[in-house]
Design a protein around this motif. Structure first.
Motif, PDB file in Angstrom:
ATOM      1  N   ARG A 151      39.828  43.199  30.527  1.00  0.00           N
ATOM      2  CA  ARG A 151      39.443  41.925  31.141  1.00  0.00           C
ATOM      3  C   ARG A 151      38.434  41.242  30.235  1.00  0.00           C
ATOM      4  NH1 ARG A 151      38.603  40.206  37.065  1.00  0.00           N
ATOM      5  NH2 ARG A 151      37.107  38.516  36.855  1.00  0.00           N
ATOM      6  N   VAL A 152      38.604  39.953  30.061  1.00  0.00           N
ATOM      7  CA  VAL A 152      37.669  39.143  29.292  1.00  0.00           C
ATOM      8  C   VAL A 152      36.864  38.317  30.282  1.00  0.00           C
ATOM      9  CG1 VAL A 152      37.416  37.415  27.478  1.00  0.00           C
ATOM     10  CG2 VAL A 152      39.325  39.038  27.390  1.00  0.00           C
ATOM     11  N   ASP A 153      35.569  38.573  30.326  1.00  0.00           N
ATOM     12  CA  ASP A 153      34.674  37.826  31.208  1.00  0.00           C
ATOM     13  C   ASP A 153      33.772  36.940  30.366  1.00  0.00           C
ATOM     14  OD1 ASP A 153      35.415  38.828  33.799  1.00  0.00           O
ATOM     15  OD2 ASP A 153      34.412  40.704  33.290  1.00  0.00           O
ATOM     16  N   VAL A 154      33.329  35.852  30.964  1.00  0.00           N
ATOM     17  CA  VAL A 154      32.399  34.947  30.293  1.00  0.00           C
ATOM     18  C   VAL A 154      31.033  35.119  30.930  1.00  0.00           C
ATOM     19  CG1 VAL A 154      31.850  32.548  29.777  1.00  0.00           C
ATOM     20  CG2 VAL A 154      34.228  33.312  29.748  1.00  0.00           C
ATOM     21  N   ALA A 155      30.063  35.467  30.104  1.00  0.00           N
ATOM     22  CA  ALA A 155      28.687  35.627  30.584  1.00  0.00           C
ATOM     23  C   ALA A 155      27.738  35.211  29.466  1.00  0.00           C
ATOM     24  CB  ALA A 155      28.421  37.077  30.978  1.00  0.00           C
ATOM     25  N   GLY A 156      26.730  34.496  29.828  1.00  0.00           N
ATOM     26  CA  GLY A 156      25.738  34.084  28.830  1.00  0.00           C
ATOM     27  C   GLY A 156      26.316  33.208  27.741  1.00  0.00           C
ATOM     28  N   GLY A 157      27.357  32.436  28.065  1.00  0.00           N
ATOM     29  CA  GLY A 157      27.950  31.527  27.088  1.00  0.00           C
ATOM     30  C   GLY A 157      28.868  32.180  26.077  1.00  0.00           C
ATOM     31  N   LYS A 158      29.264  33.445  26.305  1.00  0.00           N
ATOM     32  CA  LYS A 158      30.209  34.072  25.389  1.00  0.00           C
ATOM     33  C   LYS A 158      31.092  35.075  26.122  1.00  0.00           C
ATOM     34  CE  LYS A 158      27.929  37.739  23.153  1.00  0.00           C
ATOM     35  NZ  LYS A 158      27.331  38.237  21.961  1.00  0.00           N
ATOM     36  N   GLN A 159      32.155  35.457  25.464  1.00  0.00           N
ATOM     37  CA  GLN A 159      33.110  36.379  26.061  1.00  0.00           C
ATOM     38  C   GLN A 159      32.656  37.820  25.908  1.00  0.00           C
ATOM     39  OE1 GLN A 159      36.729  35.394  23.970  1.00  0.00           O
ATOM     40  NE2 GLN A 159      37.340  33.961  25.559  1.00  0.00           N
ATOM     41  N   GLY A 160      32.950  38.604  26.937  1.00  0.00           N
ATOM     42  CA  GLY A 160      32.683  40.030  26.897  1.00  0.00           C
ATOM     43  C   GLY A 160      33.926  40.778  27.364  1.00  0.00           C
ATOM     44  N   LEU A 161      34.152  41.947  26.816  1.00  0.00           N
ATOM     45  CA  LEU A 161      35.332  42.736  27.151  1.00  0.00           C
ATOM     46  C   LEU A 161      34.955  43.916  28.020  1.00  0.00           C
ATOM     47  CD1 LEU A 161      36.821  42.939  23.534  1.00  0.00           C
ATOM     48  CD2 LEU A 161      37.361  41.247  25.295  1.00  0.00           C
ATOM     49  N   ARG A 162      35.819  44.237  28.977  1.00  0.00           N
ATOM     50  CA  ARG A 162      35.611  45.454  29.757  1.00  0.00           C
ATOM     51  C   ARG A 162      36.965  46.025  30.156  1.00  0.00           C
ATOM     52  NH1 ARG A 162      35.987  45.196  35.435  1.00  0.00           N
ATOM     53  NH2 ARG A 162      35.945  43.087  36.280  1.00  0.00           N
ATOM     54  N   LEU A 163      37.022  47.325  30.196  1.00  0.00           N
ATOM     55  CA  LEU A 163      38.240  48.025  30.587  1.00  0.00           C
ATOM     56  C   LEU A 163      38.327  48.020  32.102  1.00  0.00           C
ATOM     57  CD1 LEU A 163      40.623  49.631  29.421  1.00  0.00           C
ATOM     58  CD2 LEU A 163      39.223  51.677  29.623  1.00  0.00           C
ATOM     59  N   GLU A 164      39.406  47.477  32.630  1.00  0.00           N
ATOM     60  CA  GLU A 164      39.616  47.453  34.074  1.00  0.00           C
ATOM     61  C   GLU A 164      40.082  48.832  34.508  1.00  0.00           C
ATOM     62  OE1 GLU A 164      39.386  46.879  37.593  1.00  0.00           O
ATOM     63  OE2 GLU A 164      39.248  44.891  36.668  1.00  0.00           O
ATOM     64  N   GLN A 165      39.353  49.442  35.423  1.00  0.00           N
ATOM     65  CA  GLN A 165      39.664  50.809  35.854  1.00  0.00           C
ATOM     66  C   GLN A 165      40.805  50.865  36.866  1.00  0.00           C
ATOM     67  OE1 GLN A 165      38.291  53.471  34.346  1.00  0.00           O
ATOM     68  NE2 GLN A 165      37.275  51.960  33.059  1.00  0.00           N
ATOM     69  N   SER A 166      41.040  49.779  37.581  1.00  0.00           N
ATOM     70  CA  SER A 166      42.067  49.755  38.619  1.00  0.00           C
ATOM     71  C   SER A 166      43.274  48.933  38.170  1.00  0.00           C
ATOM     72  CB  SER A 166      41.496  49.161  39.904  1.00  0.00           C
ATOM     73  OG  SER A 166      42.528  48.884  40.814  1.00  0.00           O
ATOM     74  N   PRO A 167      44.410  49.587  37.906  1.00  0.00           N
ATOM     75  CA  PRO A 167      45.614  48.827  37.553  1.00  0.00           C
ATOM     76  C   PRO A 167      46.015  47.833  38.647  1.00  0.00           C
ATOM     77  CG  PRO A 167      45.928  51.143  37.061  1.00  0.00           C
ATOM     78  CD  PRO A 167      44.646  51.028  37.824  1.00  0.00           C
ATOM     79  N   ASP A 168      45.797  48.194  39.913  1.00  0.00           N
ATOM     80  CA  ASP A 168      46.135  47.283  41.010  1.00  0.00           C
ATOM     81  C   ASP A 168      45.290  46.016  40.959  1.00  0.00           C
ATOM     82  OD1 ASP A 168      48.088  48.997  41.974  1.00  0.00           O
ATOM     83  OD2 ASP A 168      46.721  49.990  43.383  1.00  0.00           O
ATOM     84  N   ALA A 169      43.992  46.175  40.721  1.00  0.00           N
ATOM     85  CA  ALA A 169      43.105  45.011  40.624  1.00  0.00           C
ATOM     86  C   ALA A 169      43.495  44.144  39.430  1.00  0.00           C
ATOM     87  CB  ALA A 169      41.651  45.462  40.497  1.00  0.00           C
ATOM     88  N   ALA A 170      43.845  44.774  38.319  1.00  0.00           N
ATOM     89  CA  ALA A 170      44.247  44.023  37.128  1.00  0.00           C
ATOM     90  C   ALA A 170      45.533  43.247  37.389  1.00  0.00           C
ATOM     91  CB  ALA A 170      44.434  44.970  35.946  1.00  0.00           C
ATOM     92  N   GLN A 171      46.523  43.880  38.003  1.00  0.00           N
ATOM     93  CA  GLN A 171      47.784  43.198  38.264  1.00  0.00           C
ATOM     94  C   GLN A 171      47.606  42.068  39.273  1.00  0.00           C
ATOM     95  OE1 GLN A 171      50.751  46.161  39.088  1.00  0.00           O
ATOM     96  NE2 GLN A 171      50.661  46.953  37.013  1.00  0.00           N
ATOM     97  N   GLN A 172      46.710  42.265  40.221  1.00  0.00           N
ATOM     98  CA  GLN A 172      46.423  41.199  41.171  1.00  0.00           C
ATOM     99  C   GLN A 172      45.777  40.007  40.446  1.00  0.00           C
ATOM    100  OE1 GLN A 172      43.788  42.321  44.352  1.00  0.00           O
ATOM    101  NE2 GLN A 172      44.598  40.732  45.708  1.00  0.00           N
ATOM    102  N   ALA A 173      44.859  40.288  39.530  1.00  0.00           N
ATOM    103  CA  ALA A 173      44.215  39.224  38.756  1.00  0.00           C
ATOM    104  C   ALA A 173      45.213  38.538  37.826  1.00  0.00           C
ATOM    105  CB  ALA A 173      43.049  39.785  37.946  1.00  0.00           C
ATOM    106  N   LEU A 174      46.148  39.308  37.283  1.00  0.00           N
ATOM    107  CA  LEU A 174      47.143  38.763  36.362  1.00  0.00           C
ATOM    108  C   LEU A 174      48.173  37.871  37.044  1.00  0.00           C
ATOM    109  CD1 LEU A 174      47.899  41.883  34.151  1.00  0.00           C
ATOM    110  CD2 LEU A 174      47.301  39.628  33.277  1.00  0.00           C
ATOM    111  N   ALA A 175      48.434  38.093  38.324  1.00  0.00           N
ATOM    112  CA  ALA A 175      49.549  37.458  39.030  1.00  0.00           C
ATOM    113  C   ALA A 175      49.688  35.961  38.781  1.00  0.00           C
ATOM    114  CB  ALA A 175      49.452  37.746  40.522  1.00  0.00           C
ATOM    115  N   ASP A 176      48.583  35.225  38.799  1.00  0.00           N
ATOM    116  CA  ASP A 176      48.655  33.775  38.628  1.00  0.00           C
ATOM    117  C   ASP A 176      48.303  33.299  37.223  1.00  0.00           C
ATOM    118  OD1 ASP A 176      49.552  33.157  41.188  1.00  0.00           O
ATOM    119  OD2 ASP A 176      47.529  33.179  42.001  1.00  0.00           O
ATOM    120  N   LEU A 177      48.021  34.233  36.323  1.00  0.00           N
ATOM    121  CA  LEU A 177      47.668  33.835  34.964  1.00  0.00           C
ATOM    122  C   LEU A 177      48.919  33.501  34.169  1.00  0.00           C
ATOM    123  CD1 LEU A 177      44.859  36.409  34.107  1.00  0.00           C
ATOM    124  CD2 LEU A 177      44.671  34.168  35.187  1.00  0.00           C
TER     125      LEU A 177
END
Length: 155
Positions: A114-140
């Motif tokens: 997952r790429v999040d924006v914080a402090g005016g820049k992008q940060g990367l983090r590994l999503e631990q839940s495949p279900d949460a990731a797929q739910q977030a991806l659904a409309d992307l």
């Protein structure tokens, strides 16, 4: 005549803007994404839509020091890699000598970064839940195969 030219230029500009947003949604193409090759895993990079996501720089994302693309608010892309432990980092973080995100990838496994924006820049983090990731991806929307390392969708 001048009015016709202005109208044509406006229509061309609008079409160009809309074409940039026209990638298919993950929910519409997930079932059509090709199967993994033996010995490979897949990493999805996704950035949920945020109000400030388009206002920050979009540095390159690197996997094991190879550029694989740039993240964009409201979009996703993916790469397939040989199984192993991979290092994922943005070009900005590499320049600032920050530690990369370590992504363990087994054969046949799918990981989500997952790429999040914080402090005016992008940060990367590994999503631990495949279900949460797929739910977030659904409309992307799919953020094309602009680099040869990215996988092209056939839809």
């Amino acid at each position: 005549m001048k009015h016709w030219i202005k109208l044509s230029l406006a229509a061309l500009g609008a079409a160009s803007v809309l074409a940039g947003c026209a990638g298919p949604r993950y929910g519409d193409v997930a079932a059509k994404i090709s199967a993994l090759e033996p010995g490979e895993g897949r990493i999805y990079f996704y950035q949920p839509k945020t109000s400030n996501g388009d206002k920050v720089p979009h540095p390159a994302i690197l996997v094991d020091n190879a550029r694989v693309g740039k993240s964009k608010s409201g979009h996703f892309f993916f790469v397939d890699r040989s199984a192993g432990t991979l290092e994922v980092i943005t070009a900005t973080d590499r320049k600032e000598r920050k530690d990369p995100l370590v992504v363990p990838l087994a054969a046949g496994q799918t990981q989500y970064v997952r790429v999040d924006v914080a402090g005016g820049k992008q940060g990367l983090r590994l999503e631990q839940s495949p279900d949460a990731a797929q739910q977030a991806l659904a409309d992307l929307r799919y953020w094309g195969a602009g680099r040869r390392e990215r996988e092209a969708l056939r839809y």
